[in-house]
Design a protein around this motif. Structure first.
Motif, PDB file in Angstrom:
ATOM      1  N   HIS A  71     -23.800  -9.813 -34.381  1.00 37.73           N
ATOM      2  CA  HIS A  71     -24.504  -9.600 -35.644  1.00 37.73           C
ATOM      3  C   HIS A  71     -23.501  -9.500 -36.778  1.00 37.73           C
ATOM      4  CE1 HIS A  71     -28.728  -8.913 -34.440  1.00 37.73           C
ATOM      5  NE2 HIS A  71     -28.201  -8.476 -33.301  1.00 37.73           N
ATOM      6  N   LYS A  72     -23.942  -9.875 -37.944  1.00 40.56           N
ATOM      7  CA  LYS A  72     -23.127  -9.852 -39.155  1.00 40.56           C
ATOM      8  C   LYS A  72     -23.043  -8.431 -39.706  1.00 40.56           C
ATOM      9  CE  LYS A  72     -22.984 -11.969 -43.732  1.00 40.56           C
ATOM     10  NZ  LYS A  72     -23.631 -12.956 -44.623  1.00 40.56           N
ATOM     11  N   LEU A  73     -21.845  -8.057 -40.181  1.00 37.06           N
ATOM     12  CA  LEU A  73     -21.661  -6.771 -40.856  1.00 37.06           C
ATOM     13  C   LEU A  73     -22.048  -6.901 -42.318  1.00 37.06           C
ATOM     14  CD1 LEU A  73     -18.279  -5.655 -39.295  1.00 37.06           C
ATOM     15  CD2 LEU A  73     -20.397  -4.313 -39.267  1.00 37.06           C
ATOM     16  N   VAL A  74     -22.854  -5.948 -42.807  1.00 36.79           N
ATOM     17  CA  VAL A  74     -23.322  -5.957 -44.187  1.00 36.79           C
ATOM     18  C   VAL A  74     -23.338  -4.526 -44.734  1.00 36.79           C
ATOM     19  CG1 VAL A  74     -24.769  -8.028 -43.886  1.00 36.79           C
ATOM     20  CG2 VAL A  74     -25.749  -5.759 -43.490  1.00 36.79           C
ATOM     21  N   PRO A  75     -23.308  -4.385 -46.064  1.00 39.84           N
ATOM     22  CA  PRO A  75     -23.450  -3.040 -46.636  1.00 39.84           C
ATOM     23  C   PRO A  75     -24.887  -2.538 -46.528  1.00 39.84           C
ATOM     24  CG  PRO A  75     -23.111  -4.694 -48.368  1.00 39.84           C
ATOM     25  CD  PRO A  75     -23.050  -5.408 -47.051  1.00 39.84           C
ATOM     26  N   GLU A  76     -25.055  -1.247 -46.700  1.00 43.35           N
ATOM     27  CA  GLU A  76     -26.369  -0.596 -46.757  1.00 43.35           C
ATOM     28  C   GLU A  76     -27.169  -0.690 -45.459  1.00 43.35           C
ATOM     29  OE1 GLU A  76     -28.489  -1.509 -50.364  1.00 43.35           O
ATOM     30  OE2 GLU A  76     -26.648  -1.441 -51.533  1.00 43.35           O
ATOM     31  N   ARG A  77     -26.454  -0.733 -44.350  1.00 43.53           N
ATOM     32  CA  ARG A  77     -27.082  -0.649 -43.026  1.00 43.53           C
ATOM     33  C   ARG A  77     -26.276   0.338 -42.207  1.00 43.53           C
ATOM     34  NH1 ARG A  77     -31.629  -3.603 -40.736  1.00 43.53           N
ATOM     35  NH2 ARG A  77     -30.456  -3.519 -38.819  1.00 43.53           N
ATOM     36  N   ASP A  78     -26.943   1.081 -41.328  1.00 40.43           N
ATOM     37  CA  ASP A  78     -26.246   1.968 -40.409  1.00 40.43           C
ATOM     38  C   ASP A  78     -25.612   1.129 -39.299  1.00 40.43           C
ATOM     39  OD1 ASP A  78     -27.031   4.271 -41.776  1.00 40.43           O
ATOM     40  OD2 ASP A  78     -28.854   4.499 -40.572  1.00 40.43           O
ATOM     41  N   LEU A  79     -24.465   1.569 -38.819  1.00 44.45           N
ATOM     42  CA  LEU A  79     -23.824   0.923 -37.684  1.00 44.45           C
ATOM     43  C   LEU A  79     -24.207   1.691 -36.429  1.00 44.45           C
ATOM     44  CD1 LEU A  79     -21.948  -1.164 -36.440  1.00 44.45           C
ATOM     45  CD2 LEU A  79     -20.023   0.352 -36.967  1.00 44.45           C
ATOM     46  N   LEU A 137     -20.050  -0.277 -43.352  1.00 44.44           N
ATOM     47  CA  LEU A 137     -20.899  -1.429 -43.104  1.00 44.44           C
ATOM     48  C   LEU A 137     -21.734  -1.188 -41.854  1.00 44.44           C
ATOM     49  CD1 LEU A 137     -18.226  -4.237 -43.649  1.00 44.44           C
ATOM     50  CD2 LEU A 137     -19.943  -3.456 -45.293  1.00 44.44           C
ATOM     51  N   GLY A 138     -22.845  -1.895 -41.778  1.00 41.97           N
ATOM     52  CA  GLY A 138     -23.689  -1.854 -40.594  1.00 41.97           C
ATOM     53  C   GLY A 138     -24.043  -3.264 -40.189  1.00 41.97           C
ATOM     54  N   LEU A 139     -24.774  -3.398 -39.099  1.00 46.06           N
ATOM     55  CA  LEU A 139     -25.116  -4.715 -38.583  1.00 46.06           C
ATOM     56  C   LEU A 139     -26.493  -5.164 -39.056  1.00 46.06           C
ATOM     57  CD1 LEU A 139     -23.660  -4.226 -35.017  1.00 46.06           C
ATOM     58  CD2 LEU A 139     -22.730  -5.652 -36.851  1.00 46.06           C
ATOM     59  N   LEU A 140     -26.547  -6.405 -39.487  1.00 42.92           N
ATOM     60  CA  LEU A 140     -27.781  -7.005 -39.986  1.00 42.92           C
ATOM     61  C   LEU A 140     -28.611  -7.510 -38.818  1.00 42.92           C
ATOM     62  CD1 LEU A 140     -29.394  -7.954 -42.472  1.00 42.92           C
ATOM     63  CD2 LEU A 140     -28.095 -10.087 -42.366  1.00 42.92           C
ATOM     64  N   GLY A 141     -29.885  -7.156 -38.814  1.00 43.91           N
ATOM     65  CA  GLY A 141     -30.768  -7.636 -37.767  1.00 43.91           C
ATOM     66  C   GLY A 141     -32.179  -7.144 -37.979  1.00 43.91           C
ATOM     67  N   HIS A 142     -33.100  -7.710 -37.226  1.00 42.95           N
ATOM     68  CA  HIS A 142     -34.513  -7.345 -37.319  1.00 42.95           C
ATOM     69  C   HIS A 142     -34.738  -5.922 -36.801  1.00 42.95           C
ATOM     70  CE1 HIS A 142     -38.775  -8.151 -37.697  1.00 42.95           C
ATOM     71  NE2 HIS A 142     -38.981  -7.757 -36.447  1.00 42.95           N
ATOM     72  N   VAL A 164     -17.334  -4.229 -26.466  1.00 42.39           N
ATOM     73  CA  VAL A 164     -17.652  -4.460 -27.876  1.00 42.39           C
ATOM     74  C   VAL A 164     -16.420  -5.080 -28.521  1.00 42.39           C
ATOM     75  CG1 VAL A 164     -18.305  -3.408 -30.070  1.00 42.39           C
ATOM     76  CG2 VAL A 164     -19.203  -2.479 -27.927  1.00 42.39           C
ATOM     77  N   VAL A 165     -16.616  -6.152 -29.289  1.00 43.83           N
ATOM     78  CA  VAL A 165     -15.529  -6.843 -29.954  1.00 43.83           C
ATOM     79  C   VAL A 165     -15.646  -6.581 -31.454  1.00 43.83           C
ATOM     80  CG1 VAL A 165     -14.405  -9.073 -30.333  1.00 43.83           C
ATOM     81  CG2 VAL A 165     -15.618  -8.629 -28.175  1.00 43.83           C
ATOM     82  N   ALA A 166     -14.735  -5.737 -31.968  1.00 40.51           N
ATOM     83  CA  ALA A 166     -14.778  -5.354 -33.383  1.00 40.51           C
ATOM     84  C   ALA A 166     -13.367  -5.032 -33.860  1.00 40.51           C
ATOM     85  CB  ALA A 166     -15.672  -4.139 -33.577  1.00 40.51           C
ATOM     86  N   GLN A 167     -12.997  -5.533 -35.016  1.00 40.09           N
ATOM     87  CA  GLN A 167     -11.702  -5.184 -35.586  1.00 40.09           C
ATOM     88  C   GLN A 167     -11.718  -3.743 -36.080  1.00 40.09           C
ATOM     89  OE1 GLN A 167      -9.224  -7.529 -35.308  1.00 40.09           O
ATOM     90  NE2 GLN A 167      -7.896  -5.803 -35.758  1.00 40.09           N
ATOM     91  N   PHE A 189     -14.316 -14.379 -36.526  1.00 40.37           N
ATOM     92  CA  PHE A 189     -15.248 -13.623 -37.368  1.00 40.37           C
ATOM     93  C   PHE A 189     -15.084 -12.124 -37.188  1.00 40.37           C
ATOM     94  CE2 PHE A 189     -17.753 -13.900 -33.487  1.00 40.37           C
ATOM     95  CZ  PHE A 189     -18.349 -12.656 -33.418  1.00 40.37           C
ATOM     96  N   ALA A 190     -14.882 -11.671 -35.943  1.00 44.95           N
ATOM     97  CA  ALA A 190     -14.717 -10.229 -35.704  1.00 44.95           C
ATOM     98  C   ALA A 190     -13.412  -9.742 -36.320  1.00 44.95           C
ATOM     99  CB  ALA A 190     -14.768  -9.923 -34.218  1.00 44.95           C
ATOM    100  N   GLY A 191     -12.364 -10.520 -36.171  1.00 46.73           N
ATOM    101  CA  GLY A 191     -11.068 -10.145 -36.716  1.00 46.73           C
ATOM    102  C   GLY A 191     -11.049 -10.092 -38.230  1.00 46.73           C
ATOM    103  N   ARG A 192     -11.877 -10.911 -38.861  1.00 50.08           N
ATOM    104  CA  ARG A 192     -11.981 -10.900 -40.333  1.00 50.08           C
ATOM    105  C   ARG A 192     -12.953  -9.830 -40.824  1.00 50.08           C
ATOM    106  NH1 ARG A 192     -12.014 -16.459 -39.132  1.00 50.08           N
ATOM    107  NH2 ARG A 192     -14.270 -16.525 -39.333  1.00 50.08           N
ATOM    108  N   GLY A 193     -13.575  -9.103 -39.909  1.00 52.16           N
ATOM    109  CA  GLY A 193     -14.512  -8.055 -40.291  1.00 52.16           C
ATOM    110  C   GLY A 193     -15.858  -8.576 -40.745  1.00 52.16           C
TER     111      GLY A 193
END
Length: 159
Positions: free
Chosen positions: A10-18, A29-34, A98-101, A139-143
């Motif tokens: 999932h894409k990281l975006v502002p105004e979402r809980d992680l 940032l949090g993850l964008l999704g339904h 989990v793959v996250a920078q 994408f994960a490495g670039r945040g």
């Protein structure tokens, strides 16, 4: 014994809980999704469904269905457990990464394991969660997002 593999991103975006493994992680940032976009739980659900030959989470919980808007992924994981029980499967173990920078996830891994194990009714020692970076590659490495992989084994209760 049956084996399943799952992957989600999932894409990281502002105004979402992680949320990862049902655990809220402090981060800007949090993850964008339904749903709550918990990539770890989504990967685990796909691994479990795949091992049982039951398709994937998109088939059972489509993002076109308003019932799943903002839903906690742990709740959906409980529904996956029920679907496996209806097919007479028990969960032997889960191994996930989990793959996250960023952020650093080590302080939260034990709680993630406990959340997942409790939801599935298995021992936390049967749920392994790891975290890794990509050394700033992709994408994960670039945040830009977070991904997760999961492998599980299940067995039929009739054997």
């Amino acid at each position: 014994m049956r084996i399943g593999i799952g992957y989600d991103v999932h894409k990281l975006v502002p105004e979402r809980d992680l949320i990862l493994g049902g655990q809220e992680i402090p981060f800007e940032l949090g993850l964008l999704g339904h749903s709550d976009a918990d990539v770890l739980v989504h990967a685990i659900m796909d691994a479990l469904l795949g091992a049982a030959g039951l398709g994937d989470i998109g088939r059972h919980f489509p993002d076109s269905d308003a019932r799943y808007k903002g839903i906690a992924s742990l709740k959906l994981l409980g529904e996956v457990k029920h679907k496996l029980e209806l097919e007479n499967y028990w969960i032997n173990n889960i191994d996930a990464v989990v793959v996250a920078q960023a952020p650093k996830l080590a302080p939260y891994i034990e709680m993630m394991r406990q959340n997942i194990a409790e939801t599935l009714g298995i021992k936390s020692k049967d749920v392994n969660v790891k975290a890794t970076t990509t050394e700033h590659l992709g994408f994960a490495g670039r945040g830009e997002g977070i991904g997760a992989y999961a492998v599980c084994t299940i067995a039929n209760k009739n054997f």
